[in-house]
Design a protein around this motif. Structure first.
Motif, short mmCIF file in Angstrom:
data_model
loop_
_atom_site.label_atom_id
_atom_site.label_comp_id
_atom_site.label_asym_id
_atom_site.label_seq_id
_atom_site.Cartn_x
_atom_site.Cartn_y
_atom_site.Cartn_z
N THR A 14 55.89 -4.88 15.19
CA THR A 14 55.84 -3.51 15.62
C THR A 14 54.30 -3.24 15.81
N ALA A 15 53.41 -3.47 15.01
CA ALA A 15 52.05 -3.37 15.26
C ALA A 15 51.48 -3.98 16.45
N LEU A 16 52.02 -5.21 16.83
CA LEU A 16 51.62 -5.86 18.13
C LEU A 16 52.15 -4.80 19.15
N LYS A 17 53.34 -4.46 19.21
CA LYS A 17 54.02 -3.71 20.42
C LYS A 17 53.28 -2.22 20.57
N LYS A 18 52.99 -1.62 19.57
CA LYS A 18 52.22 -0.44 19.57
C LYS A 18 50.80 -0.11 20.21
N ILE A 19 50.23 -1.25 20.11
CA ILE A 19 48.62 -1.42 20.08
C ILE A 19 48.45 -1.91 21.71
N ASN A 20 47.80 -1.24 22.51
CA ASN A 20 47.26 -1.66 23.73
C ASN A 20 45.89 -2.29 23.81
N TYR A 21 45.00 -1.82 22.96
CA TYR A 21 43.51 -2.42 22.79
C TYR A 21 43.21 -2.14 21.66
N GLY A 22 42.83 -3.19 20.99
CA GLY A 22 42.27 -3.07 19.40
C GLY A 22 42.73 -4.57 18.59
N SER A 23 43.23 -4.44 17.40
CA SER A 23 43.24 -5.70 16.79
C SER A 23 44.36 -5.36 15.63
N VAL A 24 44.88 -6.49 15.31
CA VAL A 24 46.07 -6.57 14.23
C VAL A 24 45.43 -7.75 13.01
N LEU A 25 44.99 -7.17 11.87
CA LEU A 25 44.44 -8.00 10.81
C LEU A 25 45.49 -8.29 9.88
N SER A 38 45.89 -2.40 11.49
CA SER A 38 45.82 -2.36 12.98
C SER A 38 44.95 -1.23 13.32
N THR A 39 44.07 -1.70 14.18
CA THR A 39 43.00 -0.69 14.57
C THR A 39 42.96 -0.58 16.06
N GLU A 40 43.22 0.66 16.66
CA GLU A 40 43.34 0.69 18.01
C GLU A 40 42.26 1.29 18.67
N LYS A 41 41.80 0.83 19.71
CA LYS A 41 40.61 1.38 20.53
C LYS A 41 40.82 2.24 21.64
N ASN A 42 40.23 3.28 21.55
CA ASN A 42 40.47 4.32 22.79
C ASN A 42 39.06 4.37 23.46
N ARG A 43 38.92 3.94 24.65
CA ARG A 43 37.61 4.29 25.49
C ARG A 43 37.70 5.24 26.29
N PHE A 44 36.62 6.10 26.34
CA PHE A 44 36.31 7.11 27.41
C PHE A 44 35.43 7.02 28.45
N VAL A 45 36.01 7.11 29.49
CA VAL A 45 34.87 7.07 30.81
C VAL A 45 34.43 8.12 31.09
N ASN A 46 32.95 8.26 30.99
CA ASN A 46 32.29 9.26 31.30
C ASN A 46 32.23 9.38 32.86
#
Length: 53
Positions: A14-25, A38-46
């Protein structure tokens, strides 16, 4: 190797399916999975500034 049961495997999947960018420890103590982070990364393009001539 860590002892796995269906509940732990499902939580990891479930943790792997929910995340697009980030890590599962997965933390293991004495051969047992004790924690899942799990840590999800959200990047914002300026947008580039518009140059006025």
């Amino acid at each position: 190797m860590a002892n796995l049961n269906e509940s732990k495997v499902q939580q990891i999947l479930t943790a792997l399916k929910k995340i697009n960018y980030g890590s599962v420890l997965i933390t293991i103590h004495e051969g047992e999975i004790t924690q899942l982070d799990s840590t999800e990364k959200n990047r914002f393009v300026n947008p580039k500034p518009v140059k006025h001539s």
